[in-house]
Design an enzyme around this catalytic site. Structure first.
Site, PDB file in Angstrom:
ATOM      1  N   ALA A 117       0.831  -1.220   0.000  1.00  0.00           N
ATOM      2  CA  ALA A 117       0.000   0.000   0.000  1.00  0.00           C
ATOM      3  C   ALA A 117       0.859   1.262   0.000  1.00  0.00           C
ATOM      4  O   ALA A 117       1.936   1.258   0.583  1.00  0.00           O
ATOM      5  CB  ALA A 117      -0.891   0.000   1.240  1.00  0.00           C
ATOM      6  N   GLY A 119       0.179   1.332  -3.258  1.00  0.00           N
ATOM      7  CA  GLY A 119       0.056   0.594  -4.514  1.00  0.00           C
ATOM      8  C   GLY A 119       0.839   1.150  -5.691  1.00  0.00           C
ATOM      9  O   GLY A 119       0.678   0.673  -6.811  1.00  0.00           O
ATOM     10  N   GLY A 120       1.678   2.159  -5.447  1.00  0.00           N
ATOM     11  CA  GLY A 120       2.451   2.732  -6.557  1.00  0.00           C
ATOM     12  C   GLY A 120       3.240   1.657  -7.288  1.00  0.00           C
ATOM     13  O   GLY A 120       3.137   1.497  -8.513  1.00  0.00           O
ATOM     14  N   LYS A 121       3.984   0.883  -6.524  1.00  0.00           N
ATOM     15  CA  LYS A 121       4.843  -0.114  -7.169  1.00  0.00           C
ATOM     16  C   LYS A 121       4.016  -1.312  -7.652  1.00  0.00           C
ATOM     17  O   LYS A 121       4.349  -1.916  -8.666  1.00  0.00           O
ATOM     18  CB  LYS A 121       5.984  -0.512  -6.233  1.00  0.00           C
ATOM     19  CG  LYS A 121       6.921   0.690  -6.021  1.00  0.00           C
ATOM     20  CD  LYS A 121       8.063   0.445  -5.097  1.00  0.00           C
ATOM     21  CE  LYS A 121       8.923   1.682  -4.927  1.00  0.00           C
ATOM     22  NZ  LYS A 121       8.691   2.427  -3.681  1.00  0.00           N
ATOM     23  N   GLU A 139      -0.684  -6.270   2.079  1.00  0.00           N
ATOM     24  CA  GLU A 139      -0.528  -5.111   2.973  1.00  0.00           C
ATOM     25  C   GLU A 139      -1.160  -5.467   4.305  1.00  0.00           C
ATOM     26  O   GLU A 139      -2.263  -6.005   4.350  1.00  0.00           O
ATOM     27  CB  GLU A 139      -1.198  -3.877   2.348  1.00  0.00           C
ATOM     28  CG  GLU A 139      -1.358  -2.699   3.279  1.00  0.00           C
ATOM     29  CD  GLU A 139      -0.044  -2.133   3.806  1.00  0.00           C
ATOM     30  OE1 GLU A 139       0.919  -1.997   3.030  1.00  0.00           O
ATOM     31  OE2 GLU A 139       0.039  -1.843   5.016  1.00  0.00           O
ATOM     32  N   ASP A 184       9.304  -3.594  -0.493  1.00  0.00           N
ATOM     33  CA  ASP A 184       9.437  -2.136  -0.364  1.00  0.00           C
ATOM     34  C   ASP A 184       9.129  -1.845   1.104  1.00  0.00           C
ATOM     35  O   ASP A 184       7.978  -1.624   1.482  1.00  0.00           O
ATOM     36  CB  ASP A 184       8.428  -1.472  -1.312  1.00  0.00           C
ATOM     37  CG  ASP A 184       8.659   0.025  -1.429  1.00  0.00           C
ATOM     38  OD1 ASP A 184       9.819   0.454  -1.352  1.00  0.00           O
ATOM     39  OD2 ASP A 184       7.670   0.762  -1.610  1.00  0.00           O
ATOM     40  N   CYS A 237      12.861   4.101   1.330  1.00  0.00           N
ATOM     41  CA  CYS A 237      12.985   5.517   0.951  1.00  0.00           C
ATOM     42  C   CYS A 237      13.699   6.243   2.092  1.00  0.00           C
ATOM     43  O   CYS A 237      13.265   7.295   2.530  1.00  0.00           O
ATOM     44  CB  CYS A 237      11.620   6.123   0.643  1.00  0.00           C
ATOM     45  SG  CYS A 237      10.448   6.023   1.986  1.00  0.00           S
TER      46      CYS A 237
END
Ligand code: SAM
Length: 448
Positions: A117, A119-121, A139, A184, A237
């Site tokens: 979540a 959900g970009g990737k 998620e 991620d 990130c």
């Protein structure tokens, strides 16, 4: 926008890590500068050329992502545009777009996005699969799961399953079945310091330590879920070495079958994007027999009546829709709802599943009512009736707010589309299109 002052222990870390005072100064300057904004078009729905013709924004290509573009967030607000509601693009920070290409997803792969979540990737992974294989988007947090479900529904990918599990449970249940895994990871978010005030406010050394322990645990699950020969991309990130390079060392020490292919840092003073890190691992397959995949055959549980109602809906309202007839997908009935799902997918028994595939509609009192998910798989050219609007037509804004749309001689269901791409359903009623855009997605504004 700058959310300085940055926490002092973070600055100390960065000074030590960057060593060279000139570099440290360049880093601080970049951190005090403007954040970048980007979007990625949806190749499952459009081509680059068509997309660029349709959108009214000023876009510049992101060098490391073929579908990615920069936009100026002081000028444009793409997330509010009707083409966003049609799933034609996803708003994503440009550096974050670098991670999925490193996973080298091939058609037919089984792919797991462990921490998915919003959900970009996942949307990028689904695009790479191009309606083949399976994507499991997992998620753990309920609130974030909702956004993931909405974002993937807009994207229009029947090959996607959304689960809500701790990855260690997935590992126990499935074992090493995925050829590609993206982890991620939840992280301290230092790379988002100029984008996200909360990342600055909630940062602490104790949190870094706590997250590093969680990351190690998630990496162990990723290892257990990765098929021999498969690739794992671990990304964060943050700039923090505890969460990046130390985690890579940990994987290499702990799991002798894993080898490091490469690792990358994206720095705001070197690239036009926020801070990101990723490492690509491969699991060697020399001593392994490919594990048997746990398969669930999904097809064929529609009764006579459901088959009749669905066929009738297709005859009355749809023309040729190749995606609905692809051999790799099957129709599945669950609690009066009809889904389009991959014929082969990991067994989901005993797992918490938000959705598998795309919900096409519901059987209600002897009729079939189409779901929002179906509208997002369709284009105007697939439908018998509809309201085909220019993407910038104010009537679309009205539709997304819940307004009734004027004037039709059609009967029954019609697709409301922006630039030819389905946004939602409307139903003829008394010479007007009654709005069937889901209430939970409607934008605020007065509704007539
Ligand atoms: N990949 C996402 C994207 O591109 O939109 C961003 C993922 S974010 C960096 C990390 C996610 O991991 C968060 O949504 C968080 O809720 C989730 N998370 C935290 N702990 C988790 C766990 N134990 N299992 C699965 N997900 C977890």
């Amino acid at each position: 926008m700058s959310y300085a002052p940055w926490p002092e222990p973070f600055l100390q870390n960065m000074r030590r890590q960057l060593e060279n005072p000139g570099l440290y100064k360049a880093f601080l300057e970049a951190l005090g500068g403007r954040r970048t904004a980007g979007l990625r078009f949806n190749p499952l729905k459009t081509t680059r050329a068509q997309f660029l013709q349709l959108v009214p924004f000023d876009l510049e290509p992101v060098p490391w992502c073929a579908a990615g573009f920069y936009f100026d967030e002081l000028v444009d607000h793409p997330g509010r545009h009707a083409l966003h509601a049609a799933g034609l693009f996803y708003v994503q920070e440009p550096s974050a777009m670098s991670v999925v290409p490193a996973l080298d997803v091939q058609r037919e792969h089984w792919v797991l996005d462990m921490c998915a979540a919003p959900g970009g990737k996942s949307t990028q992974l689904a695009a790479d699969l191009d309606h083949t294989g399976v994507l499991v988007a997992n998620e753990i947090h309920p609130k974030r799961l909702k956004a993931l479900g909405e974002n993937l529904e807009r994207w229009g990918s029947p090959g996607t399953v959304i689960t809500q599990e701790d990855p260690s449970r997935l590992a126990q249940r499935w074992g090493p079945i995925f050829q590609r895994i993206l982890l991620d990871a939840p992280c301290s978010g230092e790379g988002m310091f100029r984008k996200d005030a909360e990342a600055v406010a909630t940062w602490s050394l104790a949190k870094v330590t706590e997250l590093a322990a969680l990351q190690r645990r998630l990496l162990a699950a990723a290892h257990d879920l990765l098929a021999p020969g498969g690739l794992l991309v671990y990304s964060t990130c943050t700039f923090n070495e505890e969460e990046n390079e130390r985690q890579v060392e940990h994987v290499l020490q702990e799991f002798p079958r894993m080898s490091l292919q490469r690792q990358e840092r994206l720095w705001p003073h070197k690239q036009r994007g926020e801070g990101h890190f990723y490492a690509v691992f491969q699991k060697n397959d020399s001593d392994a027999v490919l594990p048997k995949r746990t398969l669930q055959a999904a097809s064929g549980n529609l009764g006579h009546e459901e088959t009749r109602l669905w066929s009738q809906f297709r005859r009355d309202y749809l023309l040729q829709v190749p995606l609905l007839d692809q051999d790799i997908f099957a129709l599945q009935l669950r609690r009066e709802r009809l889904y389009l799902i991959p014929k082969m997918l990991p067994t989901l028994v005993g797992l918490r599943v938000l959705r598998s595939g795309v919900e096409l509609g519901q059987f209600k009192k002897g009729r079939f009512e189409p779901s929002h998910g179906l509208a997002l798989l369709l284009q105007a050219q697939h439908c018998v009736h509809g309201l085909e609007l220019d993407p910038d037509d104010p009537a679309l804004e009205g539709y997304l707010t819940g307004h009734v749309l004027p004037g039709t001689s059609a009967r029954g269901w019609g697709l409301v589309s922006a630039g030819g791409h389905g946004v939602g359903w409307a139903k003829e009623s008394g010479g007007k299109w009654k709005n069937h855009y889901p209430k939970g997605l409607r934008r605020s504004g007065s509704v007539h």
